[in-house]
Design an enzyme around this catalytic site. Structure first.
Site, mmCIF file in Angstrom:
data_model
loop_
_atom_site.group_PDB
_atom_site.id
_atom_site.type_symbol
_atom_site.label_atom_id
_atom_site.label_comp_id
_atom_site.label_asym_id
_atom_site.label_seq_id
_atom_site.Cartn_x
_atom_site.Cartn_y
_atom_site.Cartn_z
ATOM 1 N N HIS A 1 13.751 -90.805 40.639
ATOM 2 C CA HIS A 1 13.086 -92.119 40.574
ATOM 3 C C HIS A 1 14.076 -93.179 41.029
ATOM 4 C CE1 HIS A 1 11.011 -95.661 39.397
ATOM 5 N NE2 HIS A 1 11.814 -95.920 38.385
ATOM 6 N N HIS B 1 7.523 -101.525 41.911
ATOM 7 C CA HIS B 1 8.566 -100.863 41.108
ATOM 8 C C HIS B 1 9.388 -99.884 41.952
ATOM 9 C CE1 HIS B 1 9.433 -98.717 37.003
ATOM 10 N NE2 HIS B 1 10.458 -98.650 37.826
ATOM 11 N N GLU C 1 13.791 -94.921 31.421
ATOM 12 C CA GLU C 1 12.669 -94.438 32.221
ATOM 13 C C GLU C 1 12.574 -92.921 32.232
ATOM 14 O OE1 GLU C 1 11.531 -97.850 35.194
ATOM 15 O OE2 GLU C 1 13.187 -96.695 35.991
ATOM 16 N N TYR D 1 8.739 -85.398 59.937
ATOM 17 C CA TYR D 1 9.531 -85.163 58.730
ATOM 18 C C TYR D 1 8.891 -85.812 57.514
ATOM 19 C CZ TYR D 1 12.771 -83.213 61.977
ATOM 20 O OH TYR D 1 13.310 -82.437 62.943
ATOM 21 N N HIS E 1 14.765 -97.382 42.799
ATOM 22 C CA HIS E 1 14.290 -98.737 43.075
ATOM 23 C C HIS E 1 14.738 -99.119 44.484
ATOM 24 C CE1 HIS E 1 14.576 -99.354 38.434
ATOM 25 N NE2 HIS E 1 13.481 -98.724 38.787
HETATM 26 ZN ZN LIG Z 1 12.248 -97.738 37.573
#
Ligand SMILES: [Zn+2]
Length: 148
Positions: A28, A95, A9, A55, A30
């Protein structure tokens, strides 16, 4: 937290750096609650989460949804590229989040704030809520202009 190999990714990160040259880090994940929000129907795809805390307003601000594409599909990179020019944080449908920051600490702080806010949002489902008003959000942004 991420189960994919970094190389799989990496194009997501490159697409964000390409659009946000001032970014020192792109995260990134999950993360469970963020993914849960990315699956919910009937949210505004231009801004998925309400302003629950100051925040969140300071560190995330706005959270657009990037349409779903299979992992590795270069259309996903193009969709991220198109969103990153105007947003440092985004949520990939079904995702997970992609968050940029001036350095790794800032990117991680924003990603953590996003995950905690997603968790709060899920906890509040079905409850009567009182989110920050437009005036309160404007006040936070005025007091902390450099945070988003
Ligand atoms: Zn991902």
């Amino acid at each position: 937290m991420a189960s994919d190999k970094p190389t799989k990714e990496s194009f997501l990160h490159l697409a964000v750096y390409d659009q946000r040259p001032g970014s020192g880090a792109v995260v990134h994940l999950h993360a469970t609650y963020s993914v849960a929000v990315s699956v919910l129907a009937d949210l505004d795809p231009a801004d998925l989460l309400p302003p629950i805390t100051a925040y969140y307003v300071m560190r995330v601000g706005k959270l657009p949804l990037v349409p779903f594409y299979a992992p590795g599909d270069m259309k996903l990179a193009e969709a991220v590229r198109g969103t990153a020019s105007a947003h440092h944080a985004m949520l990939l449908a079904n995702h997970g989040p992609v968050v940029a920051g001036s350095d790794l600490s800032a990117a991680l702080d924003a990603a953590e704030e996003l995950e905690e806010t997603a968790r709060l949002f899920m906890l509040l489902q079905g409850q009567r809520t009182r989110y920050l008003t437009d005036g309160q959000v404007a006040g936070v942004r005025a007091a902390f202009p450099n945070d988003v």
